[in-house]
Design an enzyme around this catalytic site. Structure first.
Site, mmCIF file in Angstrom:
data_model
loop_
_atom_site.group_PDB
_atom_site.id
_atom_site.type_symbol
_atom_site.label_atom_id
_atom_site.label_comp_id
_atom_site.label_asym_id
_atom_site.label_seq_id
_atom_site.Cartn_x
_atom_site.Cartn_y
_atom_site.Cartn_z
ATOM 1 C CD GLN A 158 -2.942 -1.070 2.349
ATOM 2 O OE1 GLN A 158 -3.145 -2.086 2.987
ATOM 3 N NE2 GLN A 158 -3.551 0.075 2.640
ATOM 4 N NE ARG A 211 -13.851 0.423 3.100
ATOM 5 C CZ ARG A 211 -14.256 -0.087 1.976
ATOM 6 N NH1 ARG A 211 -14.208 -1.377 1.783
ATOM 7 N NH2 ARG A 211 -14.703 0.677 1.012
ATOM 8 C CB CYS A 212 -10.716 2.967 10.264
ATOM 9 S SG CYS A 212 -9.522 2.166 11.323
ATOM 10 C CD GLU A 260 -9.415 4.339 5.544
ATOM 11 O OE1 GLU A 260 -9.222 5.412 6.124
ATOM 12 O OE2 GLU A 260 -8.533 3.543 5.265
#
Lengths: 287, 806
Positions: free
Chosen positions: B237, B384-385, B760
């Protein structure tokens, strides 16, 4: 998730398959749809030296009639079962239950023979076959024999199959016209084994239960016939007290393991509820 | 002007710029099976590596015998910690300032920890070799419960830290203590509680789970001995960060490291950090001189690489009798597993958890976080945050519901009463953040009106009465959630990773024919950057998005960036794109002025070119300007049309939203049904509404999974029991509820295009909505707080504990 090495065999007849299994001995395993065996091999929990693939044997596939019995070849897939009009019409509970097995991809590959022969208490078909009074044709080096589904299961993954024997077909007596049926399966998601499931086949007469058979999935190390529960409902109109009694009788023979689906107490509790709901639905759709 | 002249609307539409529901250009290859993922990389002579892993959660490693393994045909090498020590790589630094074993060095600290790396000519041979490596263990008592980690007699996990009373984030209180992080005014907050008319206190746990992307972590490392260059293809990522980290720890010159992140099949925070597999594959390639591939399987992914959450949050709110909050006090026990490998900005050991005051105007607050070691896998990634923001949102949103219940107030009304008001922005929170913008009341009221909230409450009251009368066994819950996120890490004044400021970058090169390429420091894992980045450029410079190619993931060609996670791409890189595009536009204006023979101040930008003010027919399109940039620039100007921008954001962005979940639960089986889920998101300026909707659908599905059953669970002896998708809840389309999406638009005042990020938000806001729905359903039976996950049997257990089951 990488299996060990193995040799691959693809016999063209049951006789050849039986001979191979007999010659190769305990290091050989028959391969049907592979949905139980192949994942075990990938985890190296099973490391057979030989796989005897049954897909090359044309005679093992298909659904036919033998008198009042429906004969299902062992290599018939769940999808084939769902596609059969005869099954849907004459033994609709099989159709209903097959739809609850995993997902279409699995059903295209997974077979009836593999499902009932593996002895996995999580599989749906064994309890159904017991409920329907089905029998299995087993073929081995010393010939063929028929074993009732109710006598087949001895423990988790332990069955009446002798080394070298193959389950070649399942024979299902067609239930009486107008019978009621239901398969109630509680599962966490598509593809999961039942937290608990109950199969009911019954006939009604004058608003009362005339005959009844109840099977249970995944609440014990083997599939179960809940005979006491079935006896408890015969002659009744399934009033609340009877339903409660039947559920309790069914729960009494359950011995599920605690797992991620829930603790023992929960799995038994919902097992009882599945019995209740299956009885009610079966009675409602009986004619 | 004639009939064939495109209208302004047609010219704007032709650009497919910001606001357009442009179809995802990357899907052309993805939907045809033509993506190029790491496992598609096949290099000549490539070898395969795989791990021997520990069956024990805590044990001393007495001996590793590879004799039989090396006899397996195709097995070339077995790498152990002893091998790695010769190149000083037995341990590696983590992003959180800790160190982590690459391979077991003397002991193992969690089940499935990497013990040895078997290198073979193919994957089958590698696994055959793994089965022949004999490891002798001496089991040690496992530490599983974080609440027992700091007991006086708790086993010592990290012997390497013996005598170290100070860690990367200050003093350590115990041999299993990692850090204590405190924020806020303790005295003032304690005083608020002393004076409180009403207060609540609850231990709210956010269980351990896992990002579990469809594609697991993997890499191919190829070392060229002649050139001394290392090429790494990986599921990264943040490719540039990986390059720098590899350079620092492997002591290789950074220009000789080429990191390539090809297509990535989902990241969700799982692919930010560095894992032993990367180091081992690189060392194996250096040792063998051949490319080495390492691909994690699903069990390894779930049990060894980067869990998320595992925060246990004791939460107190002080309030007045009529429901005005006066103070917030939170203590977090954070279970980090065996090593602190959180992927947070370096100075933030608990991420941005101090956003825990949420959307409410708390006059004072105090937060303390204790991080501890246990015998579990390391991680603590932002699934996902933004960093620890979903934990914070869950904490405050559950606590507000608990307060509402205590005050006998409607949870939506309590929130409306305590929201930060629109005129208070920019708002300085009690725990140190400056919220850039927001209009919470409008969003909340829109949610309530659209869903018919009042009518739903009425229906709930009727159902409760029917339940009490024994007419139904079903209970109904309304889960209200109002979240404020903090994303876009981040400003160099407070965010860095290993000393590198968390800017991001964009380089745009326009070609003579009116096309161009944009290269980015970010890396899409499914977010659709190739589509949306081109849309920003299209609107900014008036060239159709279809003419802009977006390229990411190759550290040799892309400008340095900090990568994609924590919803930072649009807030940071999205700004860099706009800034680079504006540099292009500025030069284009000078060229147009020269060609149109006017002063550049006499030009105005008009959709897709420059027009002379007051003379509509004197117009030069951007396409023509691109051509002119390569043959007739003004005297003294360099030819070409390109620009690069490195954007250091002045502040974070603060997306927010109002969610409502309507749930029905059968108390007898615990089976729930999500009847309705409404999600209103305010992410500021909306670049591609279709992609936003897709992001919200995906994030809500993950939130649904987490709240309703998804967990990484260990038994009492330290065995991880959720190692496959049979038991780790991954919902399919069948289980996933229907989503209703909605929006308001409150642009970020400091972002060049006003965008805030959205990917997110649905996970952050979704989890409390589901959990509040379950808790709300049970509240009338006397329940105060039921911990997640809310799977069937736990719902039944709650019903039973409340006396709802005979």
């Amino acid at each position: 998730m990488i299996p060990g090495s193995f040799s691959y065999h693809r016999p063209a007849s049951v006789a050849d398959a039986v001979k191979l299994l007999s010659d190769l001995g305990e290091d050989a395993r028959p391969l049907a749809g592979g949905h139980s065996l192949v994942p075990m091999m990938k985890l190296r929990l099973a490391s057979p030296a030989h796989l005897v693939d049954l897909h090359g044997i044309t005679g093992l596939k298909g659904i036919s009639r033998n008198g009042n019995n429906l004969v299902i070849g062992a290599m018939t897939t769940q999808h084939d079962l769902l596609a059969s009009e005869d099954v849907a019409k004459s033994v609709p509970i099989l159709h209903e239950a097959a739809l609850l097995i995993a997902d279409p991809q699995v059903r295209y590959r997974g077979t009836i023979g593999g499902n009932v022969a593996n002895g996995d208490p999580g599989n749906d078909m064994p309890a159904l076959m017991m409920t329907l009074g089905a029998s299995y044709r087993l073929e081995g080096a010393s010939g063929a024999r028929d074993v009732a589904a109710a006598d087949f299961y001895q423990g988790a993954y332990f069955t009446a199959l002798e080394p070298g024997e193959i389950l070649t077909s399942v024979s299902v007596p067609v239930p009486a016209a107008g019978h009621g049926y239901a398969y109630e399966k509680l599962k966490r998601k598509v593809g999961d084994y039942a937290t608990a499931a109950a199969a009911v086949v019954l006939t009604m007469s004058g608003g009362k239960v005339a005959t009844c058979a109840i099977g249970l999935t995944n609440v014990h190390e083997t599939p179960l016939l809940a005979a006491d529960a079935a006896t408890a409902v015969v002659g009744t109109s399934l009033d609340p007290a009877t339903l409660k009694k039947a559920a309790a009788a069914a729960e009494a023979i359950m011995a599920p393991a605690a797992d991620a689906r829930g603790p023992v107490e929960y799995r038994k509790h919902v097992g009882g509820i599945m019995v209740t709901r299956a009885l009610q639905r079966a009675a409602a759709n009986a004619k | 002007m004639n009939d064939l002249t495109p209208t302004r609307e047609q010219r704007t539409a032709a650009l497919e710029g910001m606001g357009c529901k442009r179809k995802r250009v990357e899907d052309i290859r993805f939907t045809q099976g033509k993506g190029n993922y790491v496992d598609d990389v096949k290099l000549p002579g490539m070898l395969h590596g795989d791990f021997v892993r520990s069956p024990h959660p805590h044990a001393r490693v007495k001996k590793i015998d590879d004799t039989e393994a090396l006899k397996v045909p195709g097995v070339l090498a077995v790498i152990t910690a002893e091998t790695l020590k010769t190149v000083n790589l037995a341990w590696m630094p983590t992003l959180a300032g800790d160190v982590q074993m690459v391979l077991a060095d003397g002991k193992v600290l969690f089940q499935n920890q990497e013990v040895a790396f078997v290198v073979a000519t193919d994957r089958y041979a590698a696994d055959d070799g793994i089965n022949k490596v004999v490891v002798e263990y001496e089991p040690l008592p496992p530490l599983v419960d974080p609440f027992k980690s700091m007991d006086a007699n708790a086993p010592v996990l990290r012997e390497d830290l013996a005598g170290k009373t100070t860690g990367a984030h200050g003093p350590r209180k115990h041999h299993n203590h990692i850090f204590e992080w405190t924020v806020g005014d303790k005295d003032l907050t304690d005083a608020a509680f002393r004076k409180a008319e009403v207060s609540i206190k609850e231990m709210i746990s956010y269980h351990r789970t896992h990002p579990s992307p469809l594609e697991t972590c993997q890499c191919v490392c190829s070392f060229d001995k002649i050139k001394g260059e290392l090429t790494i293809y990986g599921t990264f990522q943040a490719p540039h960060v990986i390059r720098t980290v590899v350079s620092l720890i492997a002591k290789l010159p950074e220009q000789k490291i080429h990191v390539i992140a090809p297509d990535i099949g989902g990241g969700f925070g799982n692919k930010v950090g560095a894992y032993p597999g990367y180091i081992c594959a690189a060392v194996a390639s250096i040792v063998t001189g051949k490319p080495v591939k390492w691909v994690e399987d699903r069990i390894e992914n779930l049990t060894a690489t980067s869990f998320a959450r595992d925060y246990h949050m004791t939460t107190e709110i002080a309030a007045t009798k009529d429901g005005k909050v006066t103070g917030l006090r939170v203590h977090v026990l954070a279970d980090h597993g065996a090593f602190d490998a959180c992927a947070d900005p370096s100075k933030w050991p608990a991420g941005f958890f101090n956003i825990v005051t949420g959307s409410y105007d708390f006059p004072t607050a105090h937060l303390a976080v204790d991080g501890v070691y246990t015998n579990k896998a390391p991680g603590g990634v932002a699934y996902r945050c933004s960093f620890r923001v979903t934990e914070a949102a869950y904490c405050i949103e559950r606590a507000m519901d608990i307060l509402a219940q205590k005050l006998n107030m409607d949870p939506a009304e309590l929130r409306l009463k305590n929201f930060i008001k629109p005129e208070q922005f920019p708002y300085h929170s009690a725990l140190g953040w400056e919220y850039d913008s927001g209009d919470y009341h409008t969003a909340m009221r829109k949610m309530m009106e659209t869903t018919g909230y009042a009518a739903l409450r009425k229906e709930q009251a009727e159902k409760r009465a029917a339940f009490a009368r024994g007419e139904t066994r079903e209970i109904m819950g309304l889960g209200v959630s109002f979240f404020t996120e903090i994303v876009g890490a981040g400003p160099s004044k407070n965010c860095d990773i290993l000393g590198i400021a968390m800017f991001d970058s964009c380089e745009i090169r326009m070609h003579p024919t009116g096309a161009g390429i944009a290269r980015m420091g970010t890396k899409s894992q499914g977010q659709g950057h190739e589509t949306t980045w081109a849309q920003i450029i299209a609107t900014e410079i008036g060239i159709p998005a279809d003419n802009i190619m977006v390229e990411e993931g190759n550290t040799d060609t892309a400008p340095y960036g900090l990568g994609t996670y924590g919803s930072r791409s649009t807030p940071v890189a999205g700004a860099a794109i706009a800034m680079a595009a504006r540099k292009i536009k500025a030069k284009a204006q000078m060229i147009a002025a020269y060609k149109l023979e006017v002063h550049e101040d006499d030009l105005e930008f008009d959709i897709d070119g420059f027009r002379v003010k007051g003379l509509p027919e004197k117009f030069m399109s951007m396409k023509d300007i691109c051509w002119a940039a390569y043959n007739s620039v003004p005297p003294g100007m360099e030819p070409g049309l390109e620009a690069v921008s490195y954007y250091d954001p002045p502040n974070m962005t603060y997306p927010f939203g109002a969610y409502l979940c309507v749930m029905d639960i059968d108390v007898d089986t615990g089976v729930y049904k999500v009847r309705r889920f409404y999600a209103l998101d305010d992410c500021g300026t909306r670049i591609n509404p279709m992609i936003i909707e897709g992001q919200v659908h995906g994030g809500l599905t993950e939130a649904f999974a987490i709240a309703m059953g998804q967990e990484i669970r260990y038994d009492d002896t330290g065995n991880v029991v959720t190692g496959s998708f049979m038991d780790f809840f991954m919902p399919t389309a069948v289980e996933t509820p229907h989503w209703e999406t909605d929006f308001t638009v409150t642009p970020s005042p400091h972002h060049p295009i006003g965008a805030k990020g959205v990917g997110e938000s649905p996970n952050v806001g979704g989890v409390p909505a589901f959990s509040n729905a379950v808790n709300d359903a049970f509240s009338f039976l006397g329940s105060k707080h039921i911990q997640m996950p809310h799977d069937y049997w736990r719902n039944w257990k709650a019903a039973k504990a409340l006396g709802a089951i005979a």
